[in-house]
Design a protein around this motif. Structure first.
Motif, mmCIF file in Angstrom:
data_model
loop_
_atom_site.group_PDB
_atom_site.id
_atom_site.type_symbol
_atom_site.label_atom_id
_atom_site.label_comp_id
_atom_site.label_asym_id
_atom_site.label_seq_id
_atom_site.Cartn_x
_atom_site.Cartn_y
_atom_site.Cartn_z
ATOM 1 N N ARG A 11 -8.357 3.232 -5.044
ATOM 2 C CA ARG A 11 -9.734 3.404 -4.554
ATOM 3 C C ARG A 11 -10.615 2.218 -4.947
ATOM 4 O O ARG A 11 -11.710 2.380 -5.467
ATOM 5 C CB ARG A 11 -10.328 4.705 -5.057
ATOM 6 C CG ARG A 11 -9.611 5.921 -4.539
ATOM 7 C CD ARG A 11 -10.350 7.202 -4.915
ATOM 8 N NE ARG A 11 -9.494 8.343 -4.642
ATOM 9 C CZ ARG A 11 -9.112 9.215 -5.554
ATOM 10 N NH1 ARG A 11 -9.519 9.113 -6.793
ATOM 11 N NH2 ARG A 11 -8.327 10.209 -5.221
ATOM 12 N N GLU A 12 -10.092 1.038 -4.726
ATOM 13 C CA GLU A 12 -10.781 -0.240 -4.965
ATOM 14 C C GLU A 12 -11.111 -0.500 -6.437
ATOM 15 O O GLU A 12 -11.867 -1.405 -6.764
ATOM 16 C CB GLU A 12 -12.045 -0.342 -4.106
ATOM 17 C CG GLU A 12 -11.747 -0.304 -2.620
ATOM 18 C CD GLU A 12 -12.963 -0.480 -1.774
ATOM 19 O OE1 GLU A 12 -13.979 -1.020 -2.248
ATOM 20 O OE2 GLU A 12 -12.904 -0.065 -0.604
ATOM 21 N N ARG A 13 -10.541 0.275 -7.347
ATOM 22 C CA ARG A 13 -10.728 0.064 -8.783
ATOM 23 C C ARG A 13 -9.427 -0.462 -9.366
ATOM 24 O O ARG A 13 -8.371 0.167 -9.213
ATOM 25 C CB ARG A 13 -11.105 1.380 -9.468
ATOM 26 C CG ARG A 13 -11.349 1.233 -10.954
ATOM 27 C CD ARG A 13 -11.750 2.590 -11.573
ATOM 28 N NE ARG A 13 -11.565 2.523 -12.995
ATOM 29 C CZ ARG A 13 -10.454 2.907 -13.636
ATOM 30 N NH1 ARG A 13 -9.441 3.392 -12.986
ATOM 31 N NH2 ARG A 13 -10.381 2.810 -14.944
ATOM 32 N N GLN A 66 -2.800 0.252 -4.187
ATOM 33 C CA GLN A 66 -2.551 -1.034 -3.554
ATOM 34 C C GLN A 66 -2.137 -2.027 -4.633
ATOM 35 O O GLN A 66 -2.810 -2.157 -5.656
ATOM 36 C CB GLN A 66 -3.804 -1.539 -2.840
ATOM 37 C CG GLN A 66 -3.581 -2.867 -2.138
ATOM 38 C CD GLN A 66 -4.782 -3.292 -1.331
ATOM 39 O OE1 GLN A 66 -5.919 -2.940 -1.639
ATOM 40 N NE2 GLN A 66 -4.543 -4.060 -0.287
ATOM 41 N N SER A 120 -4.516 -1.436 -7.768
ATOM 42 C CA SER A 120 -5.820 -0.810 -7.536
ATOM 43 C C SER A 120 -5.656 0.570 -6.929
ATOM 44 O O SER A 120 -4.719 0.818 -6.164
ATOM 45 C CB SER A 120 -6.659 -1.653 -6.567
ATOM 46 O OG SER A 120 -6.825 -2.946 -7.040
ATOM 47 N N ASN A 163 0.861 -1.178 0.000
ATOM 48 C CA ASN A 163 0.000 0.000 0.000
ATOM 49 C C ASN A 163 0.891 1.219 0.000
ATOM 50 O O ASN A 163 1.591 1.475 0.973
ATOM 51 C CB ASN A 163 -0.898 0.031 1.246
ATOM 52 C CG ASN A 163 -1.967 -1.020 1.193
ATOM 53 O OD1 ASN A 163 -2.736 -1.071 0.247
ATOM 54 N ND2 ASN A 163 -2.016 -1.873 2.208
#
Length: 131
Positions: A35-37, A12, A33, A7
């Motif tokens: 922001r979780e995308r 990430q 990734s 991270n």
């Protein structure tokens, strides 16, 4: 072998490494990734090259780029000399430097990066930890 994560800078990087069925190769999958995308993903095959008596890797990314890497151990660091082609056809090369820290972490940095013959800045060292 196992699952690893980094991270850093709001991104990430998740990596999973496992043996192939015959245990002659390591299969590494990765995703980046923000922001979780997922922005990018790919896979890498790592194995022994009997002709050169060294470790070799082949990396393929979700954009359509690919690279071959030759691994050498110098002291406690692995140097992975990569040459490849980006999805747009530009040639690329770089050296990844991997250093084990302990059983649950290692550092990774990228130096000597070239795209289309142009030198790019090094990528700062990050610490990757076992999940």
């Amino acid at each position: 072998i196992g699952s690893w994560v980094d991270n850093d800078d709001g991104k990430q990087v998740e990596t999973s490494c496992q043996w192939s069925k015959n245990q002659n190769f390591i299969v590494r999958t990765f995703s980046v990734s923000k922001r979780e995308r997922i922005e990018r993903s790919g896979m890498q095959i790592i194995g022994w090259n009997a002709a050169t008596k060294g470790i070799k890797s082949w990396t393929f990314d979700s954009d359509g780029g690919f690279a071959e890497g030759n691994w050498t151990l110098h002291g406690d660091k692995w140097f992975i000399h990569n040459k490849g082609v980006l999805a747009d056809g530009q040639t690329t090369s770089m050296v990844n430097v991997v250093k084990p820290v302990d059983d649950t972490s290692f550092t990774w940095r990228t130096i000597e990066r070239f795209v289309g013959g142009e030198l790019l800045p090094n990528v700062a060292e990050v610490t990757i930890v076992r999940q």
